[in-house]
Design a protein around this motif. Structure first.
Motif, mmCIF file in Angstrom:
data_model
loop_
_atom_site.group_PDB
_atom_site.id
_atom_site.type_symbol
_atom_site.label_atom_id
_atom_site.label_comp_id
_atom_site.label_asym_id
_atom_site.label_seq_id
_atom_site.Cartn_x
_atom_site.Cartn_y
_atom_site.Cartn_z
ATOM 1 N N ARG A 1 -5.112 10.463 -5.490
ATOM 2 C CA ARG A 1 -3.696 10.598 -5.839
ATOM 3 C C ARG A 1 -2.825 9.710 -4.952
ATOM 4 N NH1 ARG A 1 -4.478 16.332 -6.168
ATOM 5 N NH2 ARG A 1 -3.212 16.636 -4.299
ATOM 6 N N TYR A 2 -3.190 9.611 -3.694
ATOM 7 C CA TYR A 2 -2.429 8.767 -2.773
ATOM 8 C C TYR A 2 -2.708 7.286 -3.003
ATOM 9 C CZ TYR A 2 -0.802 12.581 0.279
ATOM 10 O OH TYR A 2 -0.172 13.685 0.801
ATOM 11 N N GLY A 3 -3.907 6.934 -3.409
ATOM 12 C CA GLY A 3 -4.292 5.537 -3.552
ATOM 13 C C GLY A 3 -4.778 4.973 -2.227
ATOM 14 N N ARG A 4 -5.290 3.745 -2.270
ATOM 15 C CA ARG A 4 -5.885 3.137 -1.080
ATOM 16 C C ARG A 4 -5.023 2.015 -0.493
ATOM 17 N NH1 ARG A 4 -11.159 5.227 -0.127
ATOM 18 N NH2 ARG A 4 -11.313 7.004 -1.561
ATOM 19 N N GLY A 5 -4.408 1.195 -1.324
ATOM 20 C CA GLY A 5 -3.602 0.100 -0.810
ATOM 21 C C GLY A 5 -4.457 -0.957 -0.132
ATOM 22 N N THR A 6 -3.842 -1.675 0.805
ATOM 23 C CA THR A 6 -4.529 -2.740 1.517
ATOM 24 C C THR A 6 -4.100 -2.751 2.975
ATOM 25 O OG1 THR A 6 -4.781 -5.134 1.733
ATOM 26 C CG2 THR A 6 -2.746 -4.350 0.739
ATOM 27 N N PRO A 7 -5.046 -2.977 3.916
ATOM 28 C CA PRO A 7 -4.670 -3.068 5.332
ATOM 29 C C PRO A 7 -4.021 -4.400 5.698
ATOM 30 C CG PRO A 7 -7.022 -3.415 5.087
ATOM 31 C CD PRO A 7 -6.492 -3.044 3.718
ATOM 32 N N LYS A 8 -3.976 -5.338 4.748
ATOM 33 C CA LYS A 8 -3.389 -6.644 5.010
ATOM 34 C C LYS A 8 -1.882 -6.517 5.193
ATOM 35 C CE LYS A 8 -2.908 -11.291 3.068
ATOM 36 N NZ LYS A 8 -3.187 -12.172 1.900
ATOM 37 N N HIS A 9 -1.372 -7.177 6.236
ATOM 38 C CA HIS A 9 0.073 -7.164 6.457
ATOM 39 C C HIS A 9 0.775 -7.865 5.300
ATOM 40 C CE1 HIS A 9 0.531 -5.704 10.693
ATOM 41 N NE2 HIS A 9 -0.775 -5.887 10.625
ATOM 42 N N GLN A 10 1.868 -7.261 4.843
ATOM 43 C CA GLN A 10 2.623 -7.795 3.719
ATOM 44 C C GLN A 10 3.696 -8.743 4.241
ATOM 45 O OE1 GLN A 10 1.548 -6.851 0.471
ATOM 46 N NE2 GLN A 10 -0.054 -6.179 1.894
ATOM 47 N N GLY A 11 3.578 -10.026 3.868
ATOM 48 C CA GLY A 11 4.543 -10.981 4.391
ATOM 49 C C GLY A 11 4.503 -10.969 5.905
ATOM 50 N N HIS B 1 5.881 -3.829 -4.759
ATOM 51 C CA HIS B 1 6.035 -2.895 -3.650
ATOM 52 C C HIS B 1 6.573 -1.532 -4.073
ATOM 53 C CE1 HIS B 1 5.581 -6.685 -1.524
ATOM 54 N NE2 HIS B 1 5.454 -6.033 -0.393
ATOM 55 N N MET B 2 7.515 -1.525 -5.004
ATOM 56 C CA MET B 2 8.116 -0.245 -5.387
ATOM 57 C C MET B 2 7.116 0.717 -6.008
ATOM 58 S SD MET B 2 11.940 -1.184 -6.699
ATOM 59 C CE MET B 2 12.966 -2.352 -5.788
ATOM 60 N N PRO B 3 6.249 0.281 -6.924
ATOM 61 C CA PRO B 3 5.268 1.230 -7.463
ATOM 62 C C PRO B 3 4.345 1.814 -6.393
ATOM 63 C CG PRO B 3 5.442 -0.679 -8.892
ATOM 64 C CD PRO B 3 6.212 -1.009 -7.651
ATOM 65 N N ALA B 4 4.004 1.026 -5.368
ATOM 66 C CA ALA B 4 3.161 1.541 -4.287
ATOM 67 C C ALA B 4 3.906 2.611 -3.496
ATOM 68 C CB ALA B 4 2.728 0.402 -3.374
ATOM 69 N N LEU B 5 5.148 2.331 -3.147
ATOM 70 C CA LEU B 5 5.957 3.335 -2.452
ATOM 71 C C LEU B 5 6.127 4.572 -3.319
ATOM 72 C CD1 LEU B 5 7.799 3.941 0.059
ATOM 73 C CD2 LEU B 5 9.701 3.098 -1.349
ATOM 74 N N ASP B 6 6.362 4.359 -4.594
ATOM 75 C CA ASP B 6 6.528 5.442 -5.562
ATOM 76 C C ASP B 6 5.309 6.370 -5.553
ATOM 77 O OD1 ASP B 6 7.926 6.672 -7.824
ATOM 78 O OD2 ASP B 6 6.339 5.809 -9.065
ATOM 79 N N GLN B 7 4.116 5.791 -5.590
ATOM 80 C CA GLN B 7 2.899 6.588 -5.607
ATOM 81 C C GLN B 7 2.698 7.335 -4.292
ATOM 82 O OE1 GLN B 7 -0.678 4.411 -6.509
ATOM 83 N NE2 GLN B 7 -2.005 6.186 -6.260
ATOM 84 N N GLY B 8 2.869 6.640 -3.168
ATOM 85 C CA GLY B 8 2.614 7.256 -1.873
ATOM 86 C C GLY B 8 3.560 8.392 -1.553
ATOM 87 N N VAL B 9 4.854 8.187 -1.746
ATOM 88 C CA VAL B 9 5.832 9.230 -1.427
ATOM 89 C C VAL B 9 5.695 10.405 -2.398
ATOM 90 C CG1 VAL B 9 8.286 9.766 -1.237
ATOM 91 C CG2 VAL B 9 7.412 7.599 -0.357
ATOM 92 N N SER B 10 5.453 10.119 -3.668
ATOM 93 C CA SER B 10 5.292 11.195 -4.654
ATOM 94 C C SER B 10 4.076 12.053 -4.335
ATOM 95 C CB SER B 10 5.159 10.610 -6.062
ATOM 96 O OG SER B 10 6.341 9.933 -6.435
ATOM 97 N N ALA B 11 2.964 11.411 -3.979
ATOM 98 C CA ALA B 11 1.760 12.161 -3.614
ATOM 99 C C ALA B 11 2.012 13.024 -2.388
ATOM 100 C CB ALA B 11 0.595 11.206 -3.377
ATOM 101 N N LEU B 12 2.737 12.481 -1.418
ATOM 102 C CA LEU B 12 3.051 13.233 -0.206
ATOM 103 C C LEU B 12 3.920 14.446 -0.520
ATOM 104 C CD1 LEU B 12 3.131 13.585 2.875
ATOM 105 C CD2 LEU B 12 5.039 11.956 2.926
#
Length: 445
Positions: A266-276, A320-331
Motif C-alpha cells: 500500500r505504501y509502495g517502494r519508490g527509489t533510494p535515488k536522490h531526486q534532482g 512527484h505528486m502521485p508518489a506523495l499522494d500514495q505515501g501520505v494516504s497510506a500513512l
C-alpha cells in the motif's frame, strides 16, 4: 563515531553539500550515543504516547498546483493541472492527488501559510522560527529536540527523536539541529549500514557487561578530573544507550521485513535515488515513520523527494505528486486502522511556495509570500480548508496562518501548552516554544 559518506548535491542556490550520516557508538573514546539518548523530563509526564510525523518537501512545493488551483486565472498563472472533487463537498484539489482527495475528511489543507524567509533550508519547518536575526546562544531547537527535553523517551530503549533525512553539509537542510538544548537532544539518524550499531553482533551480554564496567571506570576517572560538572548524570544516559543495544526494540521498528507485505504494498517502494538535488523518493520512509511512532518515538522527521522546480514544473508534478499522494494516504489510513489517529499528528509542507507566473522554462520560482501545508491526525478537526489566496495565488486573501501558529497547533496536539511551557537556553533563561501572540489554530483544536 561512524560516518557514512553520501552523495554530493547542489541546489539552485549553487551551494554544494555532501550528505553524510553520523551514528554515535559505545566506543570507549566517547559517549555520543548516551548523550544522544539523554532526555530529562521537566514536565513530569513520561507516559504520554502523543507524537508527530513531519514530512518535509525540500525545495518548496507549488501551492497553486496542489491545493489551491486557480482555474479562472490567465493561462500563464493557472498552469496545466485541473482540480477534482474531494470527499468533502466544496473542497477541490489537484487531479494528481486522487487518494488524498478521497481522504479529505481526514485532512486539513492550509492554503495561506505566511512568514517564510524564502531560504532553501528546513529551519522554519522544523523550528517555526526565522533563521535570520537574533537567536539565543546555540540557536533555536527543532521540535523533536523540544519534545526530547520536555517529554523524554516514552521507552528507555527508544530514542525520542528520529530523523530519517540525509544530512546536507554546509547547509541547515533538515540537519536535525538541537540548538541550545545540546547534543543530548539531537535526533537519532538510522541508516541501512548503521543498523548494525544497534545490535550486539556477536558480543555476548557477558562481554557487554564487562565493557560497561570498564566504561564506568573511565567515567569515574573523567568525573574526578572534571571540575565543570559535565559528567554528572552521565550514568543515566549510559543506561539508556545500553538499553538500546540489549533490547533490539529500535532495530525491530526499523526492520520492514517484519511488516505485513500487504501493508508495504500500500505504501509502495519508490527509489533510494536522490531526486534532482534533493532527497530520495523513498515511499518506505512513511511506513518506517509509522513503525517508529508506534514503537514510542516522539517525533519523526522525513524529507521526501525534490520540489525546487524552476523548470518543467508540470512534468515533475506528474511524477512527484502521485508518489506523495500514495505515501501520505497510506500513512493516514494506517494510523486510523491502528487507532493512532488521535495520538499521532502528521504535517506535510515545504519552506515556501512558488511564483504565480510560470517562467519561460515552464517552471515556477521561489515565492515566500504564501505557501501551503497539510495536517492530519492528532485529534484535530479535519475535513476542512483554512485560508484562501487572491485570484492569482500570490497573497493571502483571508486568514493568513503563520508558521508559528502551526507550531502552536502541533504542540497543542502533543498536549503541550505553549503559553506556559518553556525550555531553558544556554544562558539559563526560559524560552517559550513560540513567540508571544501565537496560539493554536481555533479552527482545528
Amino acid at each position: 563515531m561512524l560516518t557514512i559518506p553520501g552523495q554530493s548535491h547542489t541546489f539552485c542556490d549553487g551551494v554544494s553539500r555532501r550528505g553524510f550520516l553520523s551514528i554515535g557508538g559505545l566506543a570507549l573514546g566517547g559517549l555520543s550515543l548516551p548523550r544522544l539518548l539523554e532526555a530529562e523530563d521537566s514536565s513530569g509526564v513520561r507516559n504520554s504516547r502523543k507524537s508527530i510525523i513531519m514530512i518535509y518537501l525540500p525545495g518548496g512545493p507549488p501551492h497553486q498546483d496542489m491545493f489551491d488551483l486557480k482555474m479562472d486565472a490567465p493561462s500563464e498563472i493557472r498552469g496545466e493541472f485541473r482540480p477534482i472533487e474531494t470527499s468533502v463537498p466544496g473542497i477541490r484539489i489537484c487531479e494528481h492527488l486522487p487518494r488524498l482527495a478521497r481522504r479529505m475528511d481526514r485532512l486539513v489543507a492550509i492554503r495561506s501559510v505566511v512568514g517564510s524567509e524564502g531560504a532553501h533550508a528546513s529551519f522554519q519547518c522544523m523550528t517555526g522560527r526565522p533563521n535570520r536575526g537574533p537567536q539565543p546562544l546555540g540557536g533555536w531547537p527543532e521540535i523533536g529536540s523540544v519534545l526530547s527535553r520536555l517529554r523524554g523517551p516514552a521507552r528507555r530503549s527508544i530514542p525520542p527523536f528520529v530523523n530519517l533525512a540525509p544530512i546536507m553539509q554546509h547547509r541547515p537542510y533538515n540537519a536535525g539541529k538541537p540548538g541550545f538544548l545540546g547534543v543530548a537532544h539531537a535526533p537519532f539518524r538510522p541508516d541501512g549500514e548503521g543498523k548494525g550499531d544497534m545490535m550486539l553482533n556477536g558480543v555476548t551480554l557477558e562481554r557487554l557487561a564487562d565493557r560497561r564496567a570498564l566504561l564506568s571506570s573511565f567515567d569515574r576517572f573523567r568525573r574526578e578530573a572534571d571540575a565543570s560538572g559535565l559528567m554528572d548524570g552521565m550514568d543515566a544516559f549510559t543506561r539508556q544507550a545500553f538499553g538500546v543495544l540489549t533490547s533490539s526494540d529500535l532495530a525491530a521498528a526499523l526492520d520492514l521485513e517484519r511488516e505485513d507485505p500487504r501493508v508495504r504494498e500500500r505504501y509502495g517502494r519508490g527509489t533510494p535515488k536522490h531526486q534532482g538535488d534533493g532527497a530520495p523518493m523513498l515511499m518506505e520512509q512513511f511506513l518506517v515513520a509509522r513503525r517508529l511512532v508506534e514503537a514510542g518515538v516522539r517525533c519523526v522527521t522525513v524529507s521526501f523527494s525534490f520540489w525546487d522546480w524552476h523548470g518543467g514544473n508540470f512534468s515533475h508534478g506528474r511524477r512527484h505528486m502521485p508518489a506523495l499522494d500514495q505515501g501520505v494516504s497510506a500513512l493516514v489510513d494506517d494510523l486510523h486502522q491502528r487507532g493512532l489517529d488521535r495520538d499521532v499528528t502528521v504535517v506535510v509542507w515545504g519552506e515556501f511556495g512558488r511564483t504565480p507566473k510560470i517562467n519561460k522554462d515552464a517552471g515556477r520560482d521561489h515565492w515566500p509570500r504564501v505557501s501551503c501545508a497539510l495536517l492530519a491526525g492528532g485529534g484535530l478537526r479535519t475535513g476542512q480548508v483554512i485560508g484562501e489566496t487572491d485570484a492569482h495565488g500570490a497573497e493571502p486573501a483571508s486568514r493568513p496562518v503563520h508558521f508559528q501558529e502551526i507550531f502552536a497547533t502541533l504542540y497543542h496536539s502533543l498536549g503541550i501548552d505553549v503559553e506556559t511551557a518553556t525550555v531553558t537556553d544556554l544562558s539559563g533563561r526560559p524560552q517559550y516554544l513560540v513567540d508571544s501572540g501565537f496560539k493554536p489554530m481555533a479552527e482545528v483544536v
